[in-house]
Design an enzyme around this catalytic site. Structure first.
Site, PDB file in Angstrom:
ATOM      1  N   LYS A   1     -55.625  24.507 -39.053  1.00 27.59           N
ATOM      2  CA  LYS A   1     -55.641  23.990 -40.706  1.00 27.59           C
ATOM      3  C   LYS A   1     -57.188  23.759 -40.981  1.00 27.59           C
ATOM      4  O   LYS A   1     -57.547  24.484 -41.746  1.00 27.59           O
ATOM      5  CB  LYS A   1     -54.836  22.674 -40.835  1.00 27.59           C
ATOM      6  CG  LYS A   1     -53.434  23.276 -40.444  1.00 27.59           C
ATOM      7  CD  LYS A   1     -52.538  21.857 -40.380  1.00 27.59           C
ATOM      8  CE  LYS A   1     -51.280  21.933 -39.550  1.00 27.59           C
ATOM      9  NZ  LYS A   1     -50.224  23.390 -40.136  1.00 27.59           N
TER      10      LYS A   1
ATOM     11  N   ASP B   1     -51.379  12.008 -34.439  1.00 24.27           N
ATOM     12  CA  ASP B   1     -51.366  13.543 -34.841  1.00 24.27           C
ATOM     13  C   ASP B   1     -52.348  13.531 -36.059  1.00 24.27           C
ATOM     14  O   ASP B   1     -51.836  13.214 -37.200  1.00 24.27           O
ATOM     15  CB  ASP B   1     -49.929  13.963 -35.241  1.00 24.27           C
ATOM     16  CG  ASP B   1     -50.017  15.572 -35.564  1.00 24.27           C
ATOM     17  OD1 ASP B   1     -51.033  15.992 -35.856  1.00 24.27           O
ATOM     18  OD2 ASP B   1     -48.684  16.108 -35.436  1.00 24.27           O
TER      19      ASP B   1
ATOM     20  N   TRP C   1     -42.936  16.266 -38.951  1.00 27.72           N
ATOM     21  CA  TRP C   1     -43.635  16.373 -37.783  1.00 27.72           C
ATOM     22  C   TRP C   1     -43.632  15.201 -36.771  1.00 27.72           C
ATOM     23  O   TRP C   1     -43.414  15.233 -35.666  1.00 27.72           O
ATOM     24  CB  TRP C   1     -45.094  17.024 -37.938  1.00 27.72           C
ATOM     25  CG  TRP C   1     -45.179  18.092 -38.728  1.00 27.72           C
ATOM     26  CD1 TRP C   1     -45.786  18.400 -39.938  1.00 27.72           C
ATOM     27  CD2 TRP C   1     -44.899  19.454 -38.145  1.00 27.72           C
ATOM     28  NE1 TRP C   1     -45.490  19.604 -40.152  1.00 27.72           N
ATOM     29  CE2 TRP C   1     -45.085  20.196 -39.080  1.00 27.72           C
ATOM     30  CE3 TRP C   1     -44.350  19.904 -36.972  1.00 27.72           C
ATOM     31  CZ2 TRP C   1     -44.832  21.702 -38.783  1.00 27.72           C
ATOM     32  CZ3 TRP C   1     -43.845  21.229 -36.662  1.00 27.72           C
ATOM     33  CH2 TRP C   1     -44.277  22.149 -37.742  1.00 27.72           C
TER      34      TRP C   1
END
Ligand SMILES: Cc1ncc(COP(=O)(O)O)c(C=O)c1O
Length: 360
Positions: free
Chosen positions: A195, A171, A101
């Site tokens: 999540k 992030d 990511w």
């Protein structure tokens, strides 16, 4: 109907109490005679929902007044482009590559300016967090970028990088609300909610006000300009109303459990059950260096791909689902976000012990 223990990395388990409340309000939200999915985003009822969600998040995370909270769309991946478009003033940023990511964010940023990879743990399949105490930070860097918890590889920063005075952008998609955060350490925090917070389709950005500017890159789409969203209280266009409503309920659920200190304590206990077992097992092995282990995502292997597959198959049949590791890592991964009950991890470990006995 039996619910399973869902160890998915995302979308993931939501608190059962929240799902039940949402189900009860599905046909008639608080006497409006309609579901939240059916109501105008300009209605009084929705105005209350989004304002309360923001207030609860501010309360939970202790967000200072000089930070804006934006409810956006496009997922976390959209932010890989929005961040450089909005925050690169000098056209330079430093990225720490700790997994897929972070790498994707870095690759995207390269389209808009000079993105430097200042550290990476690619040499050992991202199984650790690199030493970030003295990085070659570019003098002109507008920000330093990290992925705070690496969902795929199961690593996390237990100590923030030394950014040498530059703004830190993080992030936090896979560890938001899992523990307290000092928001002032960051210029910007963002997270896709699917999540630890809510249904896919919402991304929340927490941005220091002075970083929200009009003079962004000239080609920045109106929708991706933070100022557009900030000036319109996240209602420039139709927001993902139902998703925001569920996020709001999850914020209240986290508050009811005692807030982020309590979540941290709970998550540490929960993760320790699994890590302690992995450390003592002769069959299963964690893949991450101990000091960088995540509280949320726990990858492990047996060392034999066929045995891994057998384990995943038998675990699924026993009601422990989505334990297959990411396709780039193999093995298994248990994602144990806030909504995974302690009992889910205890039972998983019991199951792993039994599997180990049977497959010695
Ligand atoms: C840390 C992290 N960042 C970004 C993403 C991408 O999120 P999205 O699918 O919302 O774009 C994920 C998704 O799994 C993630 O775990």
């Amino acid at each position: 109907m039996a619910r399973v223990y869902n160890f998915s990395a995302g979308p993931s388990m939501l608190p059962e109490a929240v799902l039940k409340e949402a189900a009860a309000e599905m046909l008639d939200y608080q006497g409006t005679g309609m579901s939240v999915m059916e109501m105008s985003h300009r209605s009084k009822a929705f105005d209350n929902i989004i304002k309360e969600a923001e207030a609860d998040l501010r309360d939970l995370m202790n967000i200072p007044d000089n930070y804006k909270v934006l409810f956006l769309q496009g997922g976390a991946s959209q932010q890989f482009a929005a961040v450089p478009m909005n925050l690169m003033k000098n056209g330079v940023a430093d990225y720490i590559i700790t997994g897929q990511w972070a790498k994707k964010a870095y690759e995207e940023a390269k389209k808009y300016g000079k993105a430097n990879a200042v550290a990476s743990s690619a040499d050992k399949t991202f199984s650790y967090i690199p030493d970030c105490s003295d990085l070659p930070i570019d003098e002109d860097a507008d920000y330093v970028y990290i992925c705070h918890n690496n969902t795929i590889y199961g690593t996390t920063y237990h100590k923030l990088p030394n950014t040498k005075g530059k703004i830190l952008v993080a992030d936090m998609s896979s560890d938001i609300l899992s523990q307290p955060v000092n928001v002032e350490d960051y210029g910007m925090i963002y997270f896709g909610v699917q999540k630890n917070v809510g249904p896919a389709g919402v991304v929340v950005a927490i941005i220091r006000e002075d970083l929200i500017r009009d003079d962004v890159m000239p080609f920045t789409p109106t929708m991706l300009k933070y100022k557009t969203q900030a000036d319109n209280d996240s209602l420039y266009n139709t927001p993902p109303c139902y998703g925001i409503y569920i996020c709001g309920k999850v914020f209240k659920w986290v508050k009811s459990l005692g807030g982020l200190e309590a979540m941290k304590e709970r998550n540490e206990k929960k993760a320790a059950i699994l890590y302690d077992f992995l450390d003592s097992s002769e069959l299963f092995k964690g893949t991450v260096v101990k000091e960088d282990r995540s509280l949320m995502n726990v990858p492990f292997v047996t060392g034999d791909a066929d045995l891994d597959a057998k384990f995943v198959k038998e675990a699924t049949a026993a009601g422990f689902v989505n334990l297959k590791g990411h396709r780039t890592v193999g093995g298994m991964r248990a994602s144990i976000y806030n909504a995974m009950p302690m009992e889910g991890v205890e039972k998983l470990v019991e199951f792993m012990k039994k599997f180990e006995e049977e497959n010695k």
